[in-house]
Design an enzyme around this catalytic site. Structure first.
Site, PDB file in Angstrom:
ATOM      1  N   ARG A 121       0.848  -1.196   0.000  1.00 56.78           N
ATOM      2  CA  ARG A 121       0.000   0.000   0.000  1.00 56.78           C
ATOM      3  C   ARG A 121       0.879   1.241   0.000  1.00 56.78           C
ATOM      4  NH1 ARG A 121      -4.881  -2.078   1.805  1.00 56.78           N
ATOM      5  NH2 ARG A 121      -5.859  -0.405   0.640  1.00 56.78           N
ATOM      6  N   GLN A 126       0.491   2.579  -5.846  1.00 57.70           N
ATOM      7  CA  GLN A 126      -0.923   2.966  -5.809  1.00 57.70           C
ATOM      8  C   GLN A 126      -1.689   2.598  -7.082  1.00 57.70           C
ATOM      9  OE1 GLN A 126      -0.915   7.076  -4.743  1.00 57.70           O
ATOM     10  NE2 GLN A 126      -2.404   6.789  -3.144  1.00 57.70           N
ATOM     11  N   ASP A 129      -2.873  -0.873  -6.932  1.00 61.91           N
ATOM     12  CA  ASP A 129      -3.494  -1.241  -5.660  1.00 61.91           C
ATOM     13  C   ASP A 129      -4.989  -1.549  -5.840  1.00 61.91           C
ATOM     14  OD1 ASP A 129      -4.479  -1.413  -3.110  1.00 61.91           O
ATOM     15  OD2 ASP A 129      -3.580   0.440  -2.382  1.00 61.91           O
ATOM     16  N   SER A 132      -7.433  -1.043  -2.841  1.00 67.44           N
ATOM     17  CA  SER A 132      -7.934   0.324  -2.684  1.00 67.44           C
ATOM     18  C   SER A 132      -8.986   0.660  -3.734  1.00 67.44           C
ATOM     19  CB  SER A 132      -6.794   1.341  -2.800  1.00 67.44           C
ATOM     20  OG  SER A 132      -5.994   1.295  -1.649  1.00 67.44           O
ATOM     21  N   TYR A 227      -1.551  -0.410   8.462  1.00 67.76           N
ATOM     22  CA  TYR A 227      -2.720  -1.177   8.910  1.00 67.76           C
ATOM     23  C   TYR A 227      -2.909  -1.022  10.416  1.00 67.76           C
ATOM     24  CZ  TYR A 227      -2.903  -3.539   4.404  1.00 67.76           C
ATOM     25  OH  TYR A 227      -3.018  -3.814   3.070  1.00 67.76           O
TER      26      TYR A 227
END
Ligand code: NAD
Length: 372
Positions: A121, A126, A129, A132, A227
């Site tokens: 992450r 990105q 990802d 997400s 996280y």
């Protein structure tokens, strides 16, 4: 080299890993695209749209034979694994913590498996990802489903027939899905509060025009990857105690709380549901990983003395066109990142941080992953 895409409709998955708009991108970097016939029909995308974009059509069941890379959303079934030739690179969601048997089977078959949910992450990764991109849509859909099920409207309305107060929405868990749920509820005019165990989130909640609910549960924090750390049983008890009142004052509650690699925390107990007003709608977005809400059931609507608990799984699958568009882009970026145009192959170099994180099997071996 050929990359192939298969339909997963027979497993109830409407999302796909390629859209017509992506095909030219693959071809421009030197990769041919094979698409299973009928892959997008349920979304209004005829086979012709893929073929006109330059894809080669293939009958169901024949794609693995002709492709060196296979990409899709879900992990393959046992039957599908046995039909994938050794040496194939397989890209899909794949949970290294709960799908260990499947991963062992893929390794034994000689498949190199990339797990889209293990992409780091990081800011750099990105664009690949998929957790997400899909969670973002899930957060949106959760609010829309909740709104459609509520007997109340979300915005304030001042009319000659009187004034309606804005709906009070509570979002529990403010990661990607939670932030989008807050933004969506705000756009629809609700008064939004939110809580997360990661204190860094307060700033983001406020920037979306929502209120951060403060509950003192002692020291919390996040892992290196951002996280949430798992709460102790005592902290979870304190959280529940602190949340009971704010839950009872809410018209809609969206729960998205997850702890990486572990079952979702049970935040809302049956007693807390019993203290809610009839008509409250609770959307449990964590239902697939154990559920944040006691009594929520996967793909079901539960009525607890007037409190409606929605446990619909695969929320991004309810908007398959946009979910597929985003997922297809994530997959393309992954392939492009590791594509060696001179050698015309995908190079999964050991030592690369992204590869280290998302490779589940290689050369017949399972590459073990452990939550922090
Ligand atoms: P997630 O799905 O793992 O969890 C959802 C949220 O639940 C998290 O915010 C978590 O803190 C929260 N949570 C856990 N236990 C809770 C509890 N008991 N009560 C309330 N909330 C609880 O989260 P995610 O959306 O996958 O995001 C994980 C992290 O990755 C976040 O820090 C996010 O900002 C970060 N992230 C970074 C990037 C990037 O930099 N490119 C991209 C995506 C996500």
């Amino acid at each position: 080299m050929k990359i192939g895409f298969v339909s997963e409709r027979r497993f109830g998955e409407p999302r796909i890993a390629v859209m017509p708009s992506m095909i030219d991108r693959y071809r421009r970097i030197g990769i041919e695209v094979v698409v299973e016939r009928g892959i997008g029909e349920h979304m209004g995308l005829a086979d012709g749209a893929f073929q006109e974009a330059g894809a080669e059509p293939a009958d169901p069941g024949t794609v693995p034979e002709v492709c060196q890379v296979l990409a899709r959303l879900r992990a393959p079934s046992d039957e599908e694994i046995s039909a994938i030739p050794a040496g194939t690179l397989h890209i899909s969601f794949l949970d290294p913590f709960s799908e260990t048997e499947r991963i062992a089977r893929m390794a034994a078959q000689g498949i190199t498996a990339v797990s889209m949910q293990m992409i780091p992450r990081s800011t750099y990764a990105q664009k690949m990802d998929a957790l997400s991109s899909q969670a973002n849509l899930g957060g949106y859909v959760a609010v829309i489903l909740g709104a459609a099920r509520s007997a109340r409207i979300m915005p304030m309305m001042t009319t000659p027939a009187g004034t309606i107060k804005p709906m009070a929405v509570l979002v529990i868990g403010v990661g990607v899905a939670g932030l989008q749920a807050i933004a969506t509820a705000r756009r629809l005019g609700a008064r939004v509060s939110a809580f997360d165990t990661r204190p860094v989130v307060e700033e983001q909640v406020k920037s979306l025009g929502a209120k951060f609910v403060k509950i003192d549960i002692g020291e919390t924090g996040q892992t290196q990857d951002g996280y949430a750390k798992e709460l102790t049983p005592e902290q979870l008890r304190m959280q529940r105690e602190g949340m009971t009142k704010v839950c009872a004052q809410s018209d809609m509650i969206i729960t998205t709380a997850q702890v990486f690699g572990r079952p979702a925390p049970r935040i809302i107990t049956a007693d807390m549901v019993a203290a809610m007003r009839p008509g409250t709608v609770v959307v449990d977005m964590a239902v697939e990983s154990g559920g944040n809400v006691e009594g929520s059931r996967k793909d079901a609507e539960v009525d607890e003395k007037g409190v409606i608990i929605l446990g619909h799984a695969n929320l991004p699958g309810r908007v398959p066109v946009d979910a597929s568009t985003m997922y297809a882009m994530n997959v393309f970026h992954l392939v492009q990142e590791f594509w060696d145009a001179d050698a015309k192959t995908i190079r999964l170099d050991a030592g690369n941080k992204i590869i280290e994180a998302c490779l589940a099997t290689r050369d017949g071996a399972v590459l073990s992953k452990r939550p922090e």
